[in-house]
Design a protein around this motif. Structure first.
Motif, PDB file in Angstrom:
ATOM      1  N   ARG A   1      38.590  36.040  57.606  1.00  0.00           N
ATOM      2  CA  ARG A   1      38.130  34.684  57.741  1.00  0.00           C
ATOM      3  C   ARG A   1      38.577  34.009  56.532  1.00  0.00           C
ATOM      4  O   ARG A   1      38.884  32.866  56.830  1.00  0.00           O
ATOM      5  N   GLN A   2      38.426  34.588  55.431  1.00  0.00           N
ATOM      6  CA  GLN A   2      38.869  33.827  54.131  1.00  0.00           C
ATOM      7  C   GLN A   2      40.229  33.662  54.199  1.00  0.00           C
ATOM      8  O   GLN A   2      40.576  32.372  53.717  1.00  0.00           O
ATOM      9  N   LEU A   3      41.104  34.399  54.757  1.00  0.00           N
ATOM     10  CA  LEU A   3      42.505  34.171  54.629  1.00  0.00           C
ATOM     11  C   LEU A   3      43.230  33.513  55.846  1.00  0.00           C
ATOM     12  O   LEU A   3      44.382  33.572  56.019  1.00  0.00           O
ATOM     13  N   GLY A   4      42.275  33.735  57.147  1.00  0.00           N
ATOM     14  CA  GLY A   4      42.804  33.106  58.179  1.00  0.00           C
ATOM     15  C   GLY A   4      43.929  34.086  59.009  1.00  0.00           C
ATOM     16  O   GLY A   4      44.836  33.666  59.413  1.00  0.00           O
ATOM     17  N   VAL A   5      43.620  35.587  58.685  1.00  0.00           N
ATOM     18  CA  VAL A   5      44.492  36.640  59.147  1.00  0.00           C
ATOM     19  C   VAL A   5      43.717  37.310  60.159  1.00  0.00           C
ATOM     20  O   VAL A   5      42.457  37.662  59.902  1.00  0.00           O
ATOM     21  N   GLU A   6      44.261  38.372  61.002  1.00  0.00           N
ATOM     22  CA  GLU A   6      43.610  38.855  62.177  1.00  0.00           C
ATOM     23  C   GLU A   6      43.831  40.459  62.009  1.00  0.00           C
ATOM     24  O   GLU A   6      43.190  41.132  63.016  1.00  0.00           O
ATOM     25  N   GLN A   7      44.529  40.955  61.201  1.00  0.00           N
ATOM     26  CA  GLN A   7      45.024  42.402  61.303  1.00  0.00           C
ATOM     27  C   GLN A   7      45.313  43.097  59.787  1.00  0.00           C
ATOM     28  O   GLN A   7      45.354  41.999  58.788  1.00  0.00           O
ATOM     29  N   PRO A   8      45.009  44.209  59.795  1.00  0.00           N
ATOM     30  CA  PRO A   8      45.310  44.890  58.254  1.00  0.00           C
ATOM     31  C   PRO A   8      46.680  45.108  58.021  1.00  0.00           C
ATOM     32  O   PRO A   8      47.491  44.652  58.784  1.00  0.00           O
ATOM     33  N   ASP A   9      47.117  45.159  56.552  1.00  0.00           N
ATOM     34  CA  ASP A   9      48.260  45.616  56.023  1.00  0.00           C
ATOM     35  C   ASP A   9      48.225  46.372  55.349  1.00  0.00           C
ATOM     36  O   ASP A   9      47.355  46.921  54.645  1.00  0.00           O
ATOM     37  N   PHE A  10      49.362  46.736  54.344  1.00  0.00           N
ATOM     38  CA  PHE A  10      49.540  47.617  53.345  1.00  0.00           C
ATOM     39  C   PHE A  10      50.328  47.255  52.357  1.00  0.00           C
ATOM     40  O   PHE A  10      51.333  46.623  52.461  1.00  0.00           O
ATOM     41  N   GLY A  11      50.131  47.872  51.132  1.00  0.00           N
ATOM     42  CA  GLY A  11      51.172  47.804  49.968  1.00  0.00           C
ATOM     43  C   GLY A  11      50.959  48.806  49.160  1.00  0.00           C
ATOM     44  O   GLY A  11      50.495  49.601  49.355  1.00  0.00           O
ATOM     45  N   THR A  12      51.828  48.698  48.059  1.00  0.00           N
ATOM     46  CA  THR A  12      52.091  49.835  47.303  1.00  0.00           C
ATOM     47  C   THR A  12      51.427  49.739  46.097  1.00  0.00           C
ATOM     48  O   THR A  12      51.256  48.667  45.271  1.00  0.00           O
ATOM     49  N   LEU A  13      50.782  50.922  45.490  1.00  0.00           N
ATOM     50  CA  LEU A  13      50.187  50.840  44.230  1.00  0.00           C
ATOM     51  C   LEU A  13      50.836  51.575  43.103  1.00  0.00           C
ATOM     52  O   LEU A  13      51.614  52.472  43.408  1.00  0.00           O
ATOM     53  N   PHE A  14      51.068  50.849  41.809  1.00  0.00           N
ATOM     54  CA  PHE A  14      51.901  51.599  40.879  1.00  0.00           C
ATOM     55  C   PHE A  14      50.969  51.977  39.504  1.00  0.00           C
ATOM     56  O   PHE A  14      49.871  51.558  39.519  1.00  0.00           O
ATOM     57  N   ALA A  15      51.484  52.697  38.858  1.00  0.00           N
ATOM     58  CA  ALA A  15      50.484  53.364  37.831  1.00  0.00           C
ATOM     59  C   ALA A  15      50.140  52.286  36.645  1.00  0.00           C
ATOM     60  O   ALA A  15      49.129  52.434  36.400  1.00  0.00           O
ATOM     61  N   ASP A  16      51.203  51.270  36.466  1.00  0.00           N
ATOM     62  CA  ASP A  16      50.919  50.353  35.707  1.00  0.00           C
ATOM     63  C   ASP A  16      49.961  49.111  36.290  1.00  0.00           C
ATOM     64  O   ASP A  16      49.544  48.145  35.350  1.00  0.00           O
ATOM     65  N   MET A  17      49.418  49.384  37.372  1.00  0.00           N
ATOM     66  CA  MET A  17      48.478  48.312  37.905  1.00  0.00           C
ATOM     67  C   MET A  17      47.148  48.837  37.646  1.00  0.00           C
ATOM     68  O   MET A  17      45.990  48.102  37.913  1.00  0.00           O
ATOM     69  N   ALA A  18      46.832  50.065  36.879  1.00  0.00           N
ATOM     70  CA  ALA A  18      45.371  50.451  36.704  1.00  0.00           C
ATOM     71  C   ALA A  18      44.752  49.898  35.450  1.00  0.00           C
ATOM     72  O   ALA A  18      45.682  49.702  34.402  1.00  0.00           O
ATOM     73  N   VAL A  19      43.502  49.460  35.601  1.00  0.00           N
ATOM     74  CA  VAL A  19      42.873  48.954  34.557  1.00  0.00           C
ATOM     75  C   VAL A  19      41.693  49.975  34.307  1.00  0.00           C
ATOM     76  O   VAL A  19      40.840  50.299  35.414  1.00  0.00           O
ATOM     77  N   PRO A  20      41.340  50.477  33.089  1.00  0.00           N
ATOM     78  CA  PRO A  20      40.264  51.241  32.738  1.00  0.00           C
ATOM     79  C   PRO A  20      38.866  50.919  33.178  1.00  0.00           C
ATOM     80  O   PRO A  20      38.580  49.549  33.146  1.00  0.00           O
ATOM     81  N   ASP A  21      38.047  51.769  33.731  1.00  0.00           N
ATOM     82  CA  ASP A  21      36.560  51.127  34.149  1.00  0.00           C
ATOM     83  C   ASP A  21      35.749  50.711  32.907  1.00  0.00           C
ATOM     84  O   ASP A  21      36.165  51.328  31.888  1.00  0.00           O
ATOM     85  N   GLY A  22      35.460  49.526  33.029  1.00  0.00           N
ATOM     86  CA  GLY A  22      34.935  48.721  31.916  1.00  0.00           C
ATOM     87  C   GLY A  22      35.956  48.115  30.921  1.00  0.00           C
ATOM     88  O   GLY A  22      35.312  47.538  30.077  1.00  0.00           O
ATOM     89  N   GLY A  23      37.107  48.115  31.422  1.00  0.00           N
ATOM     90  CA  GLY A  23      38.027  47.570  30.502  1.00  0.00           C
ATOM     91  C   GLY A  23      38.231  45.866  30.941  1.00  0.00           C
ATOM     92  O   GLY A  23      37.709  45.208  31.700  1.00  0.00           O
ATOM     93  N   GLU A  24      39.252  45.306  30.434  1.00  0.00           N
ATOM     94  CA  GLU A  24      39.449  43.969  30.344  1.00  0.00           C
ATOM     95  C   GLU A  24      40.957  43.670  30.806  1.00  0.00           C
ATOM     96  O   GLU A  24      41.822  44.070  30.296  1.00  0.00           O
TER      97      GLU A  24
END
Length: 277
Positions: free
Chosen positions: A81-104
């Motif tokens: 509802r926030q984005l006005g779409v009606e079905q799921p999608d998918f994307g790719t995760l890369f290692a450099d997208m990770a942020v440590p728990d408690g990180g900034e």
């Protein structure tokens, strides 16, 4: 781990796909949001949108980025509802997208970030079948973790359709994982509850059932969709199964924490302006 997408010769890429990929890549490089890319395609042309996504994924691999898994987007009715779409999608995760728990997150690293709480699954077995079942997923999952996904859009003002977000790697930004692996034995992921706070005040609430009826259902959808495309989920892959409640916008100085029953908590901060690094 996920098999990298097959490389495609430049002359095999349709001009509209290449142009949209260039526009999104330039927005990422310059940290300047771009107009919607849906104008390059026919309305609802998800084939072209995923081709744009995969072209920029291949470009990432070419410069040494490493794929660690996949994310499922648009699983929560509240987010749809926030984005006005009606079905799921998918994307790719890369290692450099990770942020440590408690990180900034460094100021200026993202364009227009929003935060959502999710259940993350880490696989111990491949999921190669096009008609994947919940039993297949249960047997394949090694453990679960609480997660925060920091979504972002290269498109100005989040003015997106489904085509825009698919092309933009499902509006991926960064992700944060809790640090204590939890086996699924005895846990009903449909029944878990989530509360996400910003500076201690609640900004989002939900449950496992708010994610396509349950995070395992979302994982089944993803596994089947990727197997159909010939790029199935593999042992070792991380899967972000989708939001359990509404997204919340993030600003410099914000601190978010999510608590998911049976799984624990996960936390991230956003650096104040001037703390770029």
């Amino acid at each position: 781990m996920s098999t990298p997408p097959d490389r495609v010769h430049a002359d095999a890429v349709p001009p509209a796909v290449a142009k949209a990929a260039d526009v999104l890549a330039e927005a990422t490089r310059t940290r300047a949001a771009c107009p919607p890319v849906r104008t390059f395609f026919d309305d609802g042309d998800l084939t072209s949108a995923y081709a744009v996504q995969q072209l920029n994924v291949r470009r990432g691999l070419d410069v040494g980025r490493r794929i660690v898994g996949r994310k499922i987007g648009l699983t929560s009715p509240a987010v749809q509802r926030q984005l006005g779409v009606e079905q799921p999608d998918f994307g790719t995760l890369f290692a450099d997208m990770a942020v440590p728990d408690g990180g900034e997150v460094a100021a200026g690293r993202l364009l227009q970030p929003k935060v959502e709480a999710e259940v993350a699954l880490v696989l111990g077995r491949d999921l190669p079948d096009r008609e994947c079942t919940v039993v297949d997923v249960l047997r394949a999952v090694d453990f679960a973790l609480p997660a925060l996904e920091i979504v972002d859009s290269r498109v100005q003002g989040w003015d997106i359709s489904l085509v825009d977000t698919v092309a933009d790697n499902a509006s991926s930004g960064l992700y944060v994982l809790g640090g204590t692996p939890v086996p699924l034995t005895g846990i009903d992921l449909r029944a878990v509850t989530m509360t996400m706070t910003r500076h201690g005040g609640t900004v989002s609430e939900g449950s496992g059932a708010d994610c396509l009826g349950g995070p395992l259902n979302a994982a089944v959808w993803l596994a089947s969709a990727l197997a159909e495309r010939g790029d199935p989920l593999r042992a070792g892959d991380l899967v972000l199964t989708g939001a359990l409640g509404p997204m919340a916008p993030a600003a410099p100085g914000d601190v978010f924490e999510a608590r998911i029953s049976d799984l624990g908590s996960v936390r991230v901060g956003f650096a104040k302006e001037g703390n770029e690094r």
